[in-house]
Each structure stands twice: as structure tokens, then as C-alpha cells.
Enzyme design. Structure first.
Site, PDB file in Angstrom:
ATOM      1  N   VAL A 214       0.827  -1.206   0.000  1.00  0.00           N
ATOM      2  CA  VAL A 214       0.000   0.000   0.000  1.00  0.00           C
ATOM      3  C   VAL A 214       0.864   1.261   0.000  1.00  0.00           C
ATOM      4  CG1 VAL A 214      -1.659   1.333   1.372  1.00  0.00           C
ATOM      5  CG2 VAL A 214      -1.996  -1.115   1.042  1.00  0.00           C
TER       6      VAL A 214
ATOM      7  N   ASP B  51      10.588   3.552   5.850  1.00  0.00           N
ATOM      8  CA  ASP B  51      10.362   2.191   6.342  1.00  0.00           C
ATOM      9  C   ASP B  51      11.412   1.895   7.408  1.00  0.00           C
ATOM     10  OD1 ASP B  51       8.537  -0.276   4.918  1.00  0.00           O
ATOM     11  OD2 ASP B  51      10.068  -0.898   6.353  1.00  0.00           O
TER      12      ASP B  51
ATOM     13  N   GLU C 278      -4.359  -6.035  -4.699  1.00  0.00           N
ATOM     14  CA  GLU C 278      -3.043  -6.374  -5.232  1.00  0.00           C
ATOM     15  C   GLU C 278      -3.204  -6.954  -6.633  1.00  0.00           C
ATOM     16  OE1 GLU C 278      -0.897  -8.807  -2.391  1.00  0.00           O
ATOM     17  OE2 GLU C 278      -1.304  -7.338  -0.837  1.00  0.00           O
TER      18      GLU C 278
ATOM     19  N   LYS D 104     -14.470   0.643   5.341  1.00  0.00           N
ATOM     20  CA  LYS D 104     -13.436  -0.288   4.878  1.00  0.00           C
ATOM     21  C   LYS D 104     -13.732  -1.714   5.356  1.00  0.00           C
ATOM     22  CE  LYS D 104      -9.760  -2.204   3.429  1.00  0.00           C
ATOM     23  NZ  LYS D 104      -9.662  -2.580   2.028  1.00  0.00           N
TER      24      LYS D 104
ATOM     25  N   PHE E 265     -17.118 -11.124  -7.801  1.00  0.00           N
ATOM     26  CA  PHE E 265     -16.964 -11.909  -6.556  1.00  0.00           C
ATOM     27  C   PHE E 265     -18.002 -13.015  -6.447  1.00  0.00           C
ATOM     28  CE2 PHE E 265     -13.977  -8.713  -5.805  1.00  0.00           C
ATOM     29  CZ  PHE E 265     -13.103  -9.168  -4.835  1.00  0.00           C
TER      30      PHE E 265
ATOM     31  N   ALA F 150     -16.792 -19.361  -7.767  1.00  0.00           N
ATOM     32  CA  ALA F 150     -16.534 -20.395  -6.765  1.00  0.00           C
ATOM     33  C   ALA F 150     -15.081 -20.843  -6.850  1.00  0.00           C
ATOM     34  CB  ALA F 150     -17.462 -21.574  -7.003  1.00  0.00           C
TER      35      ALA F 150
ATOM     36  N   GLY G 250      -7.947 -15.759   0.428  1.00  0.00           N
ATOM     37  CA  GLY G 250      -6.769 -15.660   1.299  1.00  0.00           C
ATOM     38  C   GLY G 250      -6.245 -14.253   1.192  1.00  0.00           C
TER      39      GLY G 250
ATOM     40  N   CYS H 130      -5.422  -9.283   3.455  1.00  0.00           N
ATOM     41  CA  CYS H 130      -6.512  -8.420   3.935  1.00  0.00           C
ATOM     42  C   CYS H 130      -7.733  -9.184   4.439  1.00  0.00           C
ATOM     43  CB  CYS H 130      -6.933  -7.453   2.845  1.00  0.00           C
ATOM     44  SG  CYS H 130      -5.686  -6.191   2.545  1.00  0.00           S
TER      45      CYS H 130
ATOM     46  N   LYS I 106      -7.509 -11.356   7.792  1.00  0.00           N
ATOM     47  CA  LYS I 106      -7.244 -10.580   9.016  1.00  0.00           C
ATOM     48  C   LYS I 106      -8.357  -9.561   9.274  1.00  0.00           C
ATOM     49  CE  LYS I 106      -4.362  -6.674   7.588  1.00  0.00           C
ATOM     50  NZ  LYS I 106      -5.323  -5.612   7.858  1.00  0.00           N
TER      51      LYS I 106
HETATM   52  N1  LIG Z   1      -2.080  -5.192   0.640  1.00  0.00           N
HETATM   53  C1  LIG Z   1      -3.268  -4.768   0.234  1.00  0.00           C
HETATM   54  O1  LIG Z   1      -3.744  -5.102  -0.849  1.00  0.00           O
HETATM   55  C2  LIG Z   1      -4.073  -3.822   1.087  1.00  0.00           C
HETATM   56  C3  LIG Z   1      -5.255  -3.252   0.579  1.00  0.00           C
HETATM   57  C4  LIG Z   1      -5.979  -2.380   1.375  1.00  0.00           C
HETATM   58  C5  LIG Z   1      -5.549  -2.097   2.663  1.00  0.00           C
HETATM   59  N2  LIG Z   1      -4.416  -2.669   3.144  1.00  0.00           N
HETATM   60  C6  LIG Z   1      -3.972  -2.315   4.483  1.00  0.00           C
HETATM   61  O2  LIG Z   1      -2.859  -1.435   4.379  1.00  0.00           O
HETATM   62  C7  LIG Z   1      -1.930  -1.677   5.447  1.00  0.00           C
HETATM   63  C8  LIG Z   1      -0.563  -2.009   4.868  1.00  0.00           C
HETATM   64  O3  LIG Z   1      -0.681  -3.218   4.133  1.00  0.00           O
HETATM   65  P1  LIG Z   1       0.506  -3.741   3.214  1.00  0.00           P
HETATM   66  O4  LIG Z   1       0.002  -4.936   2.508  1.00  0.00           O
HETATM   67  O5  LIG Z   1       1.071  -2.615   2.442  1.00  0.00           O
HETATM   68  O6  LIG Z   1       1.552  -4.173   4.339  1.00  0.00           O
HETATM   69  P2  LIG Z   1       3.089  -4.588   4.125  1.00  0.00           P
HETATM   70  O7  LIG Z   1       3.398  -5.560   5.188  1.00  0.00           O
HETATM   71  O8  LIG Z   1       3.335  -4.960   2.695  1.00  0.00           O
HETATM   72  O9  LIG Z   1       3.901  -3.225   4.374  1.00  0.00           O
HETATM   73  C9  LIG Z   1       3.995  -2.609   5.606  1.00  0.00           C
HETATM   74  C10 LIG Z   1       5.349  -1.928   5.692  1.00  0.00           C
HETATM   75  O10 LIG Z   1       5.362  -1.092   6.855  1.00  0.00           O
HETATM   76  C11 LIG Z   1       6.694  -1.129   7.364  1.00  0.00           C
HETATM   77  N3  LIG Z   1       6.731  -0.602   8.737  1.00  0.00           N
HETATM   78  C12 LIG Z   1       6.510  -1.244   9.910  1.00  0.00           C
HETATM   79  N4  LIG Z   1       6.653  -0.383  10.946  1.00  0.00           N
HETATM   80  C13 LIG Z   1       6.968   0.831  10.424  1.00  0.00           C
HETATM   81  C14 LIG Z   1       7.239   2.098  10.964  1.00  0.00           C
HETATM   82  N5  LIG Z   1       7.213   2.321  12.276  1.00  0.00           N
HETATM   83  N6  LIG Z   1       7.537   3.109  10.118  1.00  0.00           N
HETATM   84  C15 LIG Z   1       7.541   2.906   8.788  1.00  0.00           C
HETATM   85  N7  LIG Z   1       7.303   1.712   8.218  1.00  0.00           N
HETATM   86  C16 LIG Z   1       7.024   0.686   9.011  1.00  0.00           C
HETATM   87  C17 LIG Z   1       7.074  -2.580   7.211  1.00  0.00           C
HETATM   88  O11 LIG Z   1       8.472  -2.762   7.320  1.00  0.00           O
HETATM   89  C18 LIG Z   1       6.525  -2.885   5.816  1.00  0.00           C
HETATM   90  O12 LIG Z   1       7.479  -2.628   4.817  1.00  0.00           O
HETATM   91  C19 LIG Z   1      -2.546  -2.781   6.285  1.00  0.00           C
HETATM   92  O13 LIG Z   1      -3.298  -2.214   7.319  1.00  0.00           O
HETATM   93  C20 LIG Z   1      -3.477  -3.468   5.306  1.00  0.00           C
HETATM   94  O14 LIG Z   1      -4.568  -4.085   5.954  1.00  0.00           O
HETATM   95  C21 LIG Z   1      -3.666  -3.506   2.387  1.00  0.00           C
END
Ligand SMILES: NC(=O)c1ccc[n+]([C@@H]2O[C@H](COP(=O)([O-])OP(=O)(O)OC[C@H]3O[C@@H](n4cnc5c(N)ncnc54)[C@H](O)[C@@H]3O)[C@@H](O)[C@H]2O)c1
Length: 427
Positions: free
Chosen positions: A12, A31, A151, A200, A245, A248, A253, A256, A259
């Protein structure tokens, strides 16, 4: 144009940063993983998301990467939080990375708006607001701007979203976030912070409910001789229902849905409400992943000593993300039944995800000597595979098409014993 600090260089955070840079904003991505920042500085992208490398490259002059909070927040007008919020043992979302970011903001000098992109339980915004105030950061505004991208299509989803949701305590903060999105054509939903947080969670729950619904219909189709592919087509053409969506398969998985469903279930439970429908959705999904084992046993008898090939490991195509992927549950169950697992995926890191499996670089090689194969992820490469050759390489040509991707008649003509999900044996 604004200066934006993005916390989190994951799926994200990187997409958000790249897309805001494309709109002309100055973006600094922060990061905590040094290798991630090194890679990004060197022009490499640490995750697989189609089009992301090109977008980051094209906007390189407006994008910087850092491990240093002070550097990230210097002059930042917006502080986007895109850190992970994985589940804890209790099912509640683990917000520790969010709190770390909030606590680090003590270094911030000027005014800014903290924007929550991470998916968080309802009530988180109010708690963050309180913590900011405790740190003497009353001048920092707060907005919830949840992320709906998927994704594999994340860039298109960000640039052409169905809607942009902005929840804020102060209208001016919401206005600022709205202005930041200038250039993106989409309906904007403005709300209070709690409602934005709930939008959300509710949107994800609705999508998961549709998946578990069609999977249960599929299971009844199997028992009654109907074909869920035709059924879904006929149902989905109803404008009140729609077709998305309604495919079947072997269950959802990813990072998102699993969890976020647990977090919403837990959020409701913590508030004294038993969310019956969501509980059923989760349970149906767990059972759905395991039904594949029963299908394999029907064809092969005991799985002890048998070799089963998993085609695809990522939770869906066009991503390398294996978090909570059905492949992990399947591999675990197969090993527990005494089977040997071989696997192929074009981008996911199979060796890290399934250390007990033999990972192959090519799908045909993965099928060598196998007693059965399970199509787990509908990678386009599998539609192009020479299935006749595949049948010849296997010990017994048994295929469970976990995504109903292939044409049963073609597969049978190629020599396979083919089972889909929710498709009568003869179709
Ligand atoms: N992946 C998706 O498709 C998606 C879609 C919608 C919402 N989300 C939500 O977005 C959020 C992020 O998801 P993601 O898939 O990108 O996660 P991710 O695990 O790919 O990325 C998270 C990043 O945050 C970094 N991080 C941890 N602590 C930190 C800090 N203190 N400062 C800066 N960076 C830090 C981690 O090292 C990691 O690189 C989650 O809450 C998820 O539920 C994800």
C-alpha cells in the site's frame, strides 16, 4: 503541490507514494527495514506489483526513501500511515506499528495532517487523536482515508477508484486530503472518522460474504448435479446482484480478507455483539480450503506416499503475496496426510513459503511424476500450458481445478481426470 511522508514501503505504501508522486506531489517513503530502503534507492522494487517499477522510475525525481523519521517528517504536510496491521492471537488487529509511527511524530515541527491508510478497527482514529494530543501535537490534524485497492491491479485501482473515502474530525483536514487527490476522478464520500473506518471493514466483509456464499452454492451444486459456473453466470446477470466476486473456488486468502474479517468479528465481540453472518463466512472459507483434500482422497485413496503438485502459491494471480494463501493450508494438510508436495509459482518465493515442498521453476517440471495436481492460483500461464504433455509427465493425470479456470472437456480430452469446484462430474 504538497509534501507527503508515507510510513511503510509495502504494497500500500509504495503504490500510494508512487501514485501521489505521479500526481505531482513530493513524496518521501519511510520504512524500518534497511534492505527495503537500500533496494528502493538502488531502483529495485521489493514487491511484485504490475506497473509499480515503471511508475516509481518515472517519478523518481519526486520520490525519496529513508529510514530516518526526522528526514521523513521535515516539512511534511501529510503523514500517510501505511504500515501493516496483522492479526494478534485474539484476532484483534495488531496496531503496534501504527503506535510506533504516532509516537515517532514527536519530532514533527510544523502543522500536518496524519492520514490513516492502514486498515484499523473502528475507534482507532479517536485513540490516535487522543495520543497526538498527549504528545502536544494538537496542531496535527487527523483523517481516515482507507485503501480499497486490490493487489495485482493496485495502480489502476488507486488512479481510477470506485470512490475515495475521507473521514475526519475537522472538516478542514478532510478538505485538505480531498484536495490532495485532485486529478483523480471518483465520487468522494466524506464522513466522520468512525464511519470511514467501518466503510473499509464492511466493504471487505461484503466481498468475503459473496465468496463464501457462492462457495456454498458450489458445494450444493456438487451434491445435486448443477454447474456453479452456469449458476453464477445466471445469478450474476441480475442487475440487483451483479457478477463480481461470484466465482466459486477454494476460498479467499491474502493479507486483507482473513485478518480484516477476524478484526471485524473481534471488534463486534469486544462491543458485546455476536456477528453471526461473518462467523459463518469465515468458517465456510476455512472448510472450503480443506475440501480439496477430500477431492484428492476420492480420486487417490490415502494420500500417504503420494505426490501432489500445487500450481500457483500466491493468494491470487499478479502478486507475489502468499500471506494467508490457500496454498499454505493445502500444503500443510497434504504433508500431514503423508503426501509429498511439489509446487510452482511464477513470482512468489516458494522456498520461503513452503520450506518442506520441492519448488520448481516450470509448471511442467513441477508435474513430473505427480499423482495429482491442484490448480491453486489462476495464473494465465496455466491457461496456455500444454496439458496433454502435462498428463504424460504425471504418474496419474488427476487435476483438481481449484479456480474453475480450465475447460473440463479439454482437460478430459487431454487425458485428465478433472474435478472443478461446484461442477458436476460430467461437465
Ligand atoms: N495489501 C493490500 O492489498 C491492502 C489493501 C488495502 C488495505 N491494506 C492495508 O494497508 C496496510 C498495509 O498493508 P501492506 O500490505 O502494504 O503491508 P506490508 O506488510 O506490505 O507493508 C507494511 C510496511 O510497513 C513497514 N513498517 C513497519 N513499521 C513501520 C514504521 N514504524 N515506520 C515505517 N514503516 C514501518 C514494514 O516494514 C513494511 O514494509 C494494512 O493495514 C493493510 O490491511 C492492504
Amino acid at each position: 503541490m504538497s509534501r507527503i511522508a508515507v510510513f511503510g514501503a509495502g504494497y500500500v505504501g509504495l503504490v500510494t507514494g508512487a501514485c501521489f508522486a505521479e500526481l505531482g506531489h513530493e513524496v518521501v517513503v519511510r520504512d524500518v527495514i534497511p534492505e527495503r530502503i537500500d533496494q528502493l534507492r538502488a531502483g529495485d522494487v521489493p514487491i511484485y506489483e504490475p506497473g509499480l517499477d515503471e511508475l516509481l522510475r518515472r517519478n523518481a525525481e519526486r520520490l525519496t526513501y529513508t529510514l530516518d523519521v526526522a528526514e521523513a517528517v521535515a516539512g511534511a504536510e501529510f503523514l500517510y500511515v501505511a504500515v501493516g496491521t496483522p492479526p494478534t492471537y485474539s484476532g484483534d488487529a495488531d496496531l503496534s506499528a501504527v503506535w510506533t509511527v504516532v509516537d515517532e511524530l514527536a519530532a514533527l515541527e510544523g502543522p500536518a495532517v496524519l492520514v490513516m491508510k492502514s486498515t484499523v478497527p473502528v475507534g482507532t482514529g479517536a485513540r490516535v487523536r487522543h495520543r497526538l494530543d498527549e504528545h502536544g501535537l494538537e496542531r496535527v490534524g487527523y483523517a481516515s482515508n482507507p485503501e480499497f485497492t486490490a493487489e495485482g491491479t493496485a495502480i489502476r485501482d488507486f488512479q481510477h477508484p470506485d470512490r475515495i473515502v475521507i473521514g475526519s474530525f475537522e472538516a478542514a483536514d478532510g478538505d485538505a486530503v480531498e484536495e490532495l487527490h485532485r486529478g483523480i476522478e471518483a465520487p468522494i464520500v466524506r464522513s466522520d472518522v468512525a464511519s470511514a473506518e467501518m466503510i473499509k471493514l464492511a466493504a471487505n466483509a461484503a466481498l468475503m460474504t459473496r465468496i463464501s456464499f457462492i462457495n456454498e452454492i458450489a458445494n450444493v451444486c456438487e451434491a445435486t448435479g448443477a454447474d456453479v459456473v452456469r449458476v453464477a453466470e445466471g445469478v450474476g446477470l441480475d442487475r440487483r446482484i451483479g457478477s463480481s466476486f461470484l466465482r466459486a473456488g477454494i476460498g479467499y486468502g491474502g493479507s486483507c480478507f482473513p485478518k480484516d474479517s477476524l478484526a471485524l468479528k473481534q471488534l463486534a465481540a469486544n462491543s458485546g455483539y455476536h456477528f453471526q453472518l461473518l462467523n459463518a463466512v469465515i468458517e465456510v472459507n476455512e472448510l472450503q480450503k480443506r475440501r480439496v483434500i477430500g477431492k484428492l482422497q476420492q480420486r487417490l485413496g490415502s494420500l500417504r506416499g503420494k505426490t501432489v503438485t500445487l500450481l500457483g502459491l500466491a493468494f491470487k494471480p499478479n502478486t507475489d503475496d502468499v500471506r494467508e494463501a490457500p496454498s499454505l493450508v493445502l500444503a500443510g494438510r497434504l504433508v500431514a496426510e503423508g503426501a509429498t508436495v511439489r509446487a510452482w509459482d511464477p513470482v512468489a518465493d516458494g522456498a520461503a513459503a513452503l520450506p518442506r515442498a520441492t519448488i520448481c521453476a516450470d509448471p511442467l517440471e513441477a508435474l513430473d511424476g505427480a499423482d495429482a495436481a491442484v490448480l491453486v492460483t489462476e495464473w494465465p500461464q496455466l491457461a496456455q500450458l500444454d496439458w496433454r504433455e502435462a498428463a504424460g509427465r504425471m504418474r496419474t493425470a488427476v487435476l483438481i481445478d481449484g479456480r474453475n479456470m480450465l475447460d473440463p472437456a479439454e482437460l478430459r480430452a487431454a487425458g485428465f481426470t478433472y474435478d472443478g469446484i461446484g461442477r458436476a462430474a460430467a461437465t
